[in-house]
Scaffold this motif. Structure first.
Motif, short mmCIF file in Angstrom:
data_model
loop_
_atom_site.label_atom_id
_atom_site.label_comp_id
_atom_site.label_asym_id
_atom_site.label_seq_id
_atom_site.Cartn_x
_atom_site.Cartn_y
_atom_site.Cartn_z
N LYS A 42 -8.07 2.88 -6.23
CA LYS A 42 -7.55 1.33 -5.80
C LYS A 42 -8.19 0.58 -4.63
N LEU A 43 -8.55 1.58 -3.89
CA LEU A 43 -9.08 1.00 -2.55
C LEU A 43 -10.37 0.38 -2.90
N PHE A 85 0.84 -1.25 -0.08
CA PHE A 85 -0.04 -0.01 0.02
C PHE A 85 0.73 1.37 -0.16
N SER A 86 0.39 2.30 -0.88
CA SER A 86 1.36 3.40 -1.00
C SER A 86 1.05 4.29 0.39
N ALA A 87 1.93 5.26 0.74
CA ALA A 87 1.72 6.10 1.55
C ALA A 87 0.34 6.89 1.67
N THR A 88 -0.03 7.37 0.47
CA THR A 88 -1.46 7.88 0.22
C THR A 88 -2.49 7.20 0.62
N GLU A 89 -2.41 5.96 -0.04
CA GLU A 89 -3.64 5.04 0.46
C GLU A 89 -3.74 4.69 1.94
N MET A 90 -2.40 4.47 2.63
CA MET A 90 -2.41 4.32 4.16
C MET A 90 -3.09 5.59 4.83
N LEU A 91 -2.78 6.88 4.21
CA LEU A 91 -3.26 8.04 4.91
C LEU A 91 -4.74 8.17 4.72
N VAL A 92 -5.34 7.68 3.31
CA VAL A 92 -6.83 7.63 3.28
C VAL A 92 -7.43 6.80 4.28
N LEU A 93 -6.96 5.67 4.54
CA LEU A 93 -7.37 4.73 5.20
C LEU A 93 -7.75 5.10 6.48
N ARG A 94 -6.45 5.74 7.17
CA ARG A 94 -6.59 6.18 8.50
C ARG A 94 -7.70 7.17 8.76
N HIS A 95 -7.94 8.09 7.56
CA HIS A 95 -8.94 9.30 8.15
C HIS A 95 -10.41 8.69 7.78
N LEU A 96 -10.48 7.59 6.83
CA LEU A 96 -11.73 7.08 6.71
C LEU A 96 -12.02 6.39 7.96
N VAL A 97 -11.17 5.45 8.62
CA VAL A 97 -11.36 4.77 9.86
C VAL A 97 -12.03 5.89 10.98
#
Length: 434
Positions: A57-58, A18-30
């Motif tokens: 991608k997600l 997972f890219s850094a951007t995808e991780m950042l998106v998941l963190r805020h969506l959680v």
């Protein structure tokens, strides 16, 4: 859902690619129920274009779903179970990939003759290990033949900083690299920077590129680097390297032929000719990345500044000389229009009442208006009683010396605007006119 993404899941997602951007998106969506792309951009500082690609991608991985609330598209995580399911599926796929790789190596090893020397193998783990593996590839000093799936952009590459230094070392040693990659958008973007990276890339259909890891042949070594697993393996065996090299050259020749270029014979290896454009642009990039470029640019700046200042001084001197010559010409021509007898009548302030004074003032104004860019006109002569002093005879603006006018055009009437009259002493004078 108001929770924080567990550290273990974040670590697993990072290892899963997972890219850094995808991780950042998941963190805020959680941490939120549902967010728009604009809201996520405000929270993360990322552009909406980058976030939109990560969101697609997600969604493709069935971790994030899209919903419409108040006529606005919003995104939210399906559930933490969806993340765990994807991780489980990805782990199974990676294990299957490793089993296929191990099976391939086992089949190769089983095909070796008993009396043949066993190949030398070396393993590397983690990001530091991969960096060490890349540096070892340069020790042979030969051309790098690489097959890479190109799974990320240069901006999202975890080895981005290392690759800049790696390029400089490779270009300094004149180690050219040829790359075969699948025909994808990421590969085409990778190919577009070839001239700046001291390499040549050809693209093949994805159906002809079965590799999921990077493979490089150099000298007697075949290097397999798996960025997803963060591992690398070197197999040093001349026969294997020869076979892999011939396979590479055959694939390369077919790819070049598709680009309407002369194909290389599959049964022979022709030395690679590095294009002049690649050599020049790669050398220029290496130069600007080095410290010597700063010193060179500073030197050029000092030289250009000195030249500019010299030209300025020369032009200033020429223009000043031209203006003085023009002023002298106007003065010489105008002097012939005055009667010396009239000038002799003007020696003190009371002489302004004489008709000769008005006559001289009128003539001065005619001379001024008849010559462009002449702002002032006056007549002066050496003072008889005081050596080194000059005295005014007449001034074009002083028909009435007692008048209050803005003679210096500064918008304020003060002592600096005082007018001249016959007999007024002037204690400063440019010796050029003496």
């Amino acid at each position: 859902m108001n929770a924080t993404l567990p550290t273990g899941i974040e670590h697993s997602l990072r290892e899963a690619g997972f890219s850094a951007t995808e991780m950042l998106v998941l963190r805020h969506l959680v941490e939120s129920e549902a967010l728009t792309v604009r809201e996520i951009a405000n929270k993360t500082g990322k552009s909406t274009g980058v976030l939109d690609q990560s969101m697609k991608k997600l969604m493709g991985k069935k971790i994030v779903e899209r919903t419409v609330i108040n006529d606005q598209p919003r995104y939210r995580i399906r559930s933490l179970d969806s993340i765990l399911r994807w991780l489980r599926q990805d782990m199974e796929e990676r294990q299957a990939s490793m089993q296929r790789q191990h099976l391939s190596i086992q089949q190769f090893l089983s095909s070796l003759k008993v009396d043949r020397v066993r190949p030398d193998m070396e393993y590397f783990q983690g990001q530091e290990g991969i960096e060490q593996a890349y540096l070892k590839l340069l020790e042979s000093g030969g051309e790098l033949l690489t097959q890479s799936p190109i799974l990320t952009t240069a901006e999202d590459d975890p080895l981005r900083a290392f690759r800049v230094d790696y390029f400089r070392k490779r270009q300094y040693r004149k180690i050219f690299q040829r790359v075969i990659a699948p025909d994808t958008s990421l590969s085409r973007r990778f190919q577009s920077r070839d001239h700046f990276e001291y390499r040549k890339t050809v693209l093949v259909p994805q159906s002809e590129f079965p590799l999921s890891f990077e493979k490089t042949i150099v000298g007697d070594t075949v290097a397999c680097i798996n960025h997803t697993e963060q591992s690398a393996c070197f197999i040093r065996y001349p026969e294997l390297a020869k076979t892999e090299r011939l396979t590479f050259e055959t694939t390369w020749a077919r790819a070049v032929e598709r680009e309407n270029a002369p194909a290389l014979p599959s049964s022979s290896v022709t030395p690679t000719v590095v294009p002049v454009k690649t050599r020049v642009l790669s050398s220029v990039r290496e130069f600007f990345l080095s410290k010597k470029s700063i010193a060179t640019l500073c030197l050029f700046g000092v030289v250009c500044g000195a030249i500019t200042f010299g030209l300025y001084r020369q032009n200033y001197s020429l223009n000043l000389k031209r203006l003085r010559e023009r002023a002298m010409s106007i003065a010489a021509t105008g002097a012939m229009q005055f009667d010396p007898a009239d000038l002799d009548q003007l020696k003190m302030i009371d002489d302004i009442k004489k008709p000769e004074y008005a006559k001289v003032i009128k003539k001065l104004n005619e001379i001024r208006s008849g010559n462009d860019r002449v702002a002032y006109a006056w007549i002066m002569r050496p003072a008889k009683d005081k050596k080194g002093y000059w005295e005014y005879v007449a001034d074009a603006d002083s028909l009435d010396p007692y008048a209050k006018i803005d003679s210096n055009f500064d918008g304020v009437i003060d002592e600096k605007d005082a007018l001249q009259y016959p007999g007024l002493l002037y204690e400063e004078f440019d010796p050029y006119f003496e």
